[in-house]
Design a protein around this motif. Sequence first.
Motif, mmCIF file in Angstrom:
data_model
loop_
_atom_site.group_PDB
_atom_site.id
_atom_site.type_symbol
_atom_site.label_atom_id
_atom_site.label_comp_id
_atom_site.label_asym_id
_atom_site.label_seq_id
_atom_site.Cartn_x
_atom_site.Cartn_y
_atom_site.Cartn_z
ATOM 1 N N LYS A 2 0.816 -1.224 0.000
ATOM 2 C CA LYS A 2 0.000 0.000 0.000
ATOM 3 C C LYS A 2 0.847 1.271 0.000
ATOM 4 N N TRP A 6 -3.879 5.812 -3.282
ATOM 5 C CA TRP A 6 -4.874 5.730 -2.214
ATOM 6 C C TRP A 6 -4.649 4.440 -1.422
ATOM 7 N N HIS A 7 -4.280 4.589 -0.154
ATOM 8 C CA HIS A 7 -3.985 3.420 0.671
ATOM 9 C C HIS A 7 -5.194 2.491 0.810
ATOM 10 N N ASP A 8 -6.393 3.078 0.801
ATOM 11 C CA ASP A 8 -7.594 2.257 0.958
ATOM 12 C C ASP A 8 -7.765 1.261 -0.186
ATOM 13 N N SER A 9 -7.188 1.564 -1.346
ATOM 14 C CA SER A 9 -7.326 0.666 -2.491
ATOM 15 C C SER A 9 -6.551 -0.631 -2.287
ATOM 16 N N GLU A 15 -3.073 16.505 -7.358
ATOM 17 C CA GLU A 15 -2.260 16.653 -6.146
ATOM 18 C C GLU A 15 -0.893 17.252 -6.452
#
Length: 433
Positions: free
Chosen positions: A94, A99-102, A227
């Motif tokens: 990650k 995106w860490h959630d991915s 970003e």
Amino acid sequence: MKVAMPINWNLDASSLTNIARHNFRELGKIMNKTQSFTISAIGIQSVGLGDFNQRYDLLHIPNMGGYRFATNATDHCKNIIFGLSGIDEVIYGKDILIWHDSWKVFEPLIKKELEKWKKYVHKVKVIHVTTNSEKEEMHKYLGVPYEKMKIIPHGVDHNFFKPSKNKENTRKDILSKLKIPNQKYFLNIGELNFVRKNQIRLIEAFSIARKSGLNHNLIIAGKHYPEIEKKAKDIDGIFILDWIPNNDLLSLIQGADAFLLPSIHEGFGMPLVEAMACGIPCISSDCHSPPEVISNCGILVKPTNVAEIVNAMLSLANNSQLLDELSKKSLKRSYDFSWEKNAQQIFELYDIDSTKPMENFDKFYDLAAYRTLVSVCDFFPNKNQNLILSLLKFDYSDLIKWAINFGLDNPLTKDFLAPFEEWLNNHSNKIYQ
């Protein structure tokens, strides 16, 4: 030997598709010279249609970037060669994702693919990797046996990437075209995954360097997320570009004082060699493949250490003698890499006696030309000409006209068609007779 190369594997990744283009073109030259084998461009979906082994003797996928395993190949092919590079998601998880959630989505997919590597890699004849670093990583993370791997570095097109005859004029012209002030600059080329490319730290380092007296600008080219623009918004001297044409990109490289690529992970780093071929020294990471690619011709930094990136930029900006020395060494080093050399080493993996012409070569060459033509027209159609009906009807006259009038000049298609240019011209002449 009849060799098949899928040209739509990793079609959405331009750098990986470029590997297939260069490989196909150069191997095609060897085919025409030795007549000891034929090579056909096919779709990866064709591997599972009918008896693949009756049509081809070898499947070669030269551009398997990432962790995905070509299961279909091992299910249907008896003789397989893979070209493998870049498994950053497997190594860093990650931490390399935007995106860490991915990671919740990617983690089970990666685990599934790793099981395939361990279960089916014995079916692969040989896997060519780009550096010793890659060899160690493929062994550690994918379980690929050392004896199945061969180190074959990527190449560089020295006919395209070469030093400018007048660097100051090149810089002035390209900056004027892009509406950027005519000032010395460093160049970075990124991608959508700005985390892997370490662009946030690069921008932070540049900001610190400017406060320490750096007069160079920083130009960031390539696709990017908002970003990056947000991070660079209030920093003087940063210019962010989107995708630009190859000729403009070449001029940007030629006009730069240094090329910056302090990535968290690089499987090889072709932009490094392309910059070096233009006589431009590089600042890159001291881990994974870049140290083997750059050798002692640039400056290596720890990618997570912003201070090291700052010091590297200031060193090149404030020491013209060092810059000149590394520029000369970079150009010399770049000649160690060529697509001709790359193809010759791959050809040796095919285990073909190049001194013995292939039996019925003309017949199989004809088939290879037709198959390649159909594949190229299918995956890289001319937007201004509808070829769907011609493909469905196997109207080769239309396809040949398309190849002659468009395909052989188009950057997307010309390398796949180049080995058959004489064949195309001969058939075109018959059509118009």
